[in-house]
Motif scaffolding. Structure first.
Motif, PDB file in Angstrom:
ATOM      1  N   LEU A 175       0.817  -1.214   0.000  1.00 13.59           N
ATOM      2  CA  LEU A 175       0.000   0.000   0.000  1.00 13.59           C
ATOM      3  C   LEU A 175       0.847   1.260   0.000  1.00 13.59           C
ATOM      4  CD1 LEU A 175      -2.841  -0.989   2.505  1.00 13.59           C
ATOM      5  CD2 LEU A 175      -2.846  -1.146   0.012  1.00 13.59           C
ATOM      6  N   GLU A 176       2.074   1.194   0.471  1.00 11.87           N
ATOM      7  CA  GLU A 176       2.920   2.391   0.473  1.00 11.87           C
ATOM      8  C   GLU A 176       3.486   2.672  -0.912  1.00 11.87           C
ATOM      9  OE1 GLU A 176       5.750   1.989   3.643  1.00 11.87           O
ATOM     10  OE2 GLU A 176       4.263   2.452   5.176  1.00 11.87           O
ATOM     11  N   LEU A 177       3.849   1.625  -1.639  1.00 13.36           N
ATOM     12  CA  LEU A 177       4.322   1.804  -3.009  1.00 13.36           C
ATOM     13  C   LEU A 177       3.168   2.161  -3.937  1.00 13.36           C
ATOM     14  CD1 LEU A 177       6.693   1.548  -5.012  1.00 13.36           C
ATOM     15  CD2 LEU A 177       6.054  -0.858  -5.291  1.00 13.36           C
ATOM     16  N   GLY A 178       2.001   1.567  -3.690  1.00 11.39           N
ATOM     17  CA  GLY A 178       0.831   1.755  -4.538  1.00 11.39           C
ATOM     18  C   GLY A 178       0.281   0.406  -4.957  1.00 11.39           C
ATOM     19  N   GLU A 179      -1.060   0.288  -4.989  1.00  7.04           N
ATOM     20  CA  GLU A 179      -1.691  -0.993  -5.279  1.00  7.04           C
ATOM     21  C   GLU A 179      -2.882  -0.780  -6.209  1.00  7.04           C
ATOM     22  OE1 GLU A 179      -2.181  -4.309  -6.091  1.00  7.04           O
ATOM     23  OE2 GLU A 179      -0.708  -4.270  -4.466  1.00  7.04           O
ATOM     24  N   SER A 180      -2.684  -1.154  -7.489  1.00  6.30           N
ATOM     25  CA  SER A 180      -3.718  -0.895  -8.499  1.00  6.30           C
ATOM     26  C   SER A 180      -4.923  -1.812  -8.369  1.00  6.30           C
ATOM     27  CB  SER A 180      -3.117  -1.038  -9.901  1.00  6.30           C
ATOM     28  OG  SER A 180      -2.626  -2.359 -10.104  1.00  6.30           O
ATOM     29  N   ALA A 181      -4.815  -2.897  -7.603  1.00 11.73           N
ATOM     30  CA  ALA A 181      -5.924  -3.844  -7.482  1.00 11.73           C
ATOM     31  C   ALA A 181      -7.027  -3.345  -6.560  1.00 11.73           C
ATOM     32  CB  ALA A 181      -5.401  -5.192  -6.982  1.00 11.73           C
ATOM     33  N   VAL A 182      -6.790  -2.273  -5.828  1.00  7.25           N
ATOM     34  CA  VAL A 182      -7.789  -1.720  -4.913  1.00  7.25           C
ATOM     35  C   VAL A 182      -7.935  -0.219  -5.178  1.00  7.25           C
ATOM     36  CG1 VAL A 182      -7.496  -3.453  -3.100  1.00  7.25           C
ATOM     37  CG2 VAL A 182      -6.003  -1.445  -3.135  1.00  7.25           C
ATOM     38  N   ASP A 183      -8.943   0.386  -4.555  1.00  3.29           N
ATOM     39  CA  ASP A 183      -9.205   1.817  -4.737  1.00  3.29           C
ATOM     40  C   ASP A 183      -8.406   2.684  -3.776  1.00  3.29           C
ATOM     41  OD1 ASP A 183     -11.165   1.170  -6.624  1.00  3.29           O
ATOM     42  OD2 ASP A 183     -12.735   1.073  -5.093  1.00  3.29           O
ATOM     43  N   THR A 184      -7.746   2.063  -2.807  1.00  4.79           N
ATOM     44  CA  THR A 184      -7.133   2.809  -1.713  1.00  4.79           C
ATOM     45  C   THR A 184      -5.706   2.345  -1.503  1.00  4.79           C
ATOM     46  OG1 THR A 184      -9.301   2.859  -0.623  1.00  4.79           O
ATOM     47  CG2 THR A 184      -7.396   3.482   0.697  1.00  4.79           C
ATOM     48  N   ASP A 185      -4.760   3.274  -1.543  1.00  2.00           N
ATOM     49  CA  ASP A 185      -3.391   3.008  -1.115  1.00  2.00           C
ATOM     50  C   ASP A 185      -2.822   4.308  -0.565  1.00  2.00           C
ATOM     51  OD1 ASP A 185      -2.663   4.529  -3.379  1.00  2.00           O
ATOM     52  OD2 ASP A 185      -2.411   2.746  -4.615  1.00  2.00           O
ATOM     53  N   VAL A 186      -1.650   4.252  -0.005  1.00  6.31           N
ATOM     54  CA  VAL A 186      -1.102   5.430   0.663  1.00  6.31           C
ATOM     55  C   VAL A 186      -0.883   6.598  -0.300  1.00  6.31           C
ATOM     56  CG1 VAL A 186       0.874   6.329   1.963  1.00  6.31           C
ATOM     57  CG2 VAL A 186      -0.134   4.113   2.576  1.00  6.31           C
ATOM     58  N   PRO A 187      -0.307   6.404  -1.491  1.00  5.87           N
ATOM     59  CA  PRO A 187      -0.160   7.550  -2.403  1.00  5.87           C
ATOM     60  C   PRO A 187      -1.488   8.229  -2.735  1.00  5.87           C
ATOM     61  CG  PRO A 187       1.236   5.744  -3.131  1.00  5.87           C
ATOM     62  CD  PRO A 187       0.367   5.200  -2.031  1.00  5.87           C
ATOM     63  N   ARG A 188      -2.542   7.436  -2.972  1.00  3.76           N
ATOM     64  CA  ARG A 188      -3.835   8.050  -3.303  1.00  3.76           C
ATOM     65  C   ARG A 188      -4.480   8.684  -2.079  1.00  3.76           C
ATOM     66  NH1 ARG A 188      -6.502   3.367  -6.947  1.00  3.76           N
ATOM     67  NH2 ARG A 188      -5.072   2.097  -5.691  1.00  3.76           N
ATOM     68  N   LEU A 189      -4.296   8.113  -0.899  1.00  2.00           N
ATOM     69  CA  LEU A 189      -4.798   8.753   0.310  1.00  2.00           C
ATOM     70  C   LEU A 189      -4.141  10.113   0.508  1.00  2.00           C
ATOM     71  CD1 LEU A 189      -4.874   5.687   2.736  1.00  2.00           C
ATOM     72  CD2 LEU A 189      -6.867   6.950   1.887  1.00  2.00           C
TER      73      LEU A 189
END
Length: 370
Positions: free
Chosen positions: A70-84
């Motif tokens: 989640l810190e690098l980024g995760e395209s499989a979900v709507d929420t990760d740290v960069p998008r937050l």
């Protein structure tokens, strides 16, 4: 005597206590340039007053991924740290809800597994996420550049009809419980045991989430609860007749009780565009009051989202739309951050008062409901 022990500080007294400890915000100071473009103003405002998001389905979504970061980024979900961070989300409630059909011991066990997963995820992402329980801890997390993760809501079935399990879940960090889908909180309303659960929640500081609850349950909770209540995923039924949305009479009662209606960013409940979501926010503010409206991304919960609000990075677009409609910065600061902080603080004040007057309940459902 038991009835006397159940009487906590009345709402006015709790409000005075909250003001004494700084829960009531001081005179608002604008943070954006009134001559700037709405989107630029929205980002400046959210940098000072981030979003406290009322509902994230991320825990259950992560269970189905073999690997994620989640810190690098995760395209499989709507929420990760960069998008937050791009969306200026400072805190969010991570749902512990389970798929339909799980009840009894299976629901208790699955909820404990969800709690364990959330704590593992947060522990493995220390640069982006931090567990929090209180308003102060959420603010501290934001000041440290972390997103505060609050645990809940969980489903009422997770209690297994046991107040001891409620206390155990609270000790593990649970902050909200949805009062629906069980015999003691059903279409018929709260039973005697249901009222005892609510009193114990007040004593502990576990918030009552009433999204999806029946009208009779909602009205009884509003009458019995000494702490503010949440609707983590409810919009205005006058604008869209979804069963989880609230009619105006209940919004009025919610406003009188100083609870919080967190409007979901879902096409099903609010409509297909960012303007539709803004219409619901306008309506809830008008009927319940500006202190009783909040935001609920409802990301990673298996629902479609309105245009321009496809993931957790999109909150500035919604705030920009509200600025175009003439929302004052002070009202937006309450919408995004201040109202959730108030509810968390008032729940904690109520719990402290209750713990001075009421011992942990040992009531059993068989004794109260037969």
């Amino acid at each position: 005597m038991a009835d006397l022990q159940d009487e906590l500080h009345p709402p006015a007294e709790v409000g005075e206590l909250a003001q004494l400890f700084g829960a009531v915000p001081e005179l608002y100071t604008p943070v954006s340039d009134p001559d700037a473009e709405p989107l630029e103003r929205a980002r400046a405002l959210l940098a000072a007053h981030p979003v406290a998001d009322g509902y994230s389905g991320l825990p259950w979504a992560l269970r189905h991924l073999p690997w994620f970061d989640l810190e690098l980024g995760e395209s499989a979900v709507d929420t990760d740290v960069p998008r937050l961070r791009e969306g200026h989300v400072g805190a969010l409630l991570w749902s512990l809800h389970l798929p339909e059909g799980l009840d009894g011991d299976r629901a208790v066990g699955a909820t404990l597994e969800q709690l364990d997963l959330v704590k593992t995820v947060v522990r493995n992402h220390p640069e982006g996420l931090r567990l929090a329980r209180t308003a102060g801890q959420t603010t501290d997390a934001h000041h440290c550049g972390r997103v505060a993760v609050l645990l809940g809501p969980a489903g009422a079935a997770a209690l297994g009809d046991s107040l001891g399990i409620l206390r155990s879940l609270h000790a593990l960090g649970l902050r909200a419980l949805t009062l629906s889908g069980v015999s003691w909180a059903s279409e018929a309303g709260l039973t005697r045991f249901g009222e005892e659960v609510l009193r114990e929640m007040n004593r502990l500081g576990v918030l009552a989430d009433l999204s999806g609850a029946s009208g009779d349950t909602i009205r009884r909770v509003l009458a019995v609860s000494k702490a503010p209540v949440l609707f983590t995923r409810s919009a205005a039924r006058a604008l869209r007749p979804h069963p989880a949305n609230l009619p105006d009479d209940l919004l009025t009662e919610l406003g009188a009780a100083k609870g919080l209606c967190m409007v979901p960013l879902t096409a099903e409940q609010t409509g297909p565009t960012v303007r539709d979501v803004a219409d619901h926010l306008d309506h809830v503010r008008e009927v319940a009051g500006v202190e009783c409206v909040g935001l609920s991304g409802t990301y990673d919960a298996g629902t479609a989202h309105p245009q321009e609000l496809g993931d957790a990075s999109c909150y500035p677009h919604l705030v920009a739309e509200l600025l175009r409609r003439g929302w004052a910065e002070a009202d937006l600061a309450l919408l995004t951050w201040g109202n959730v902080q108030r509810v968390l603080r008032e729940s904690d004040f109520t719990a402290r008062a209750a713990q001075q007057r009421r011992e942990p309940s040992t009531a059993k459902i068989a004794d109260l409901d037969g």
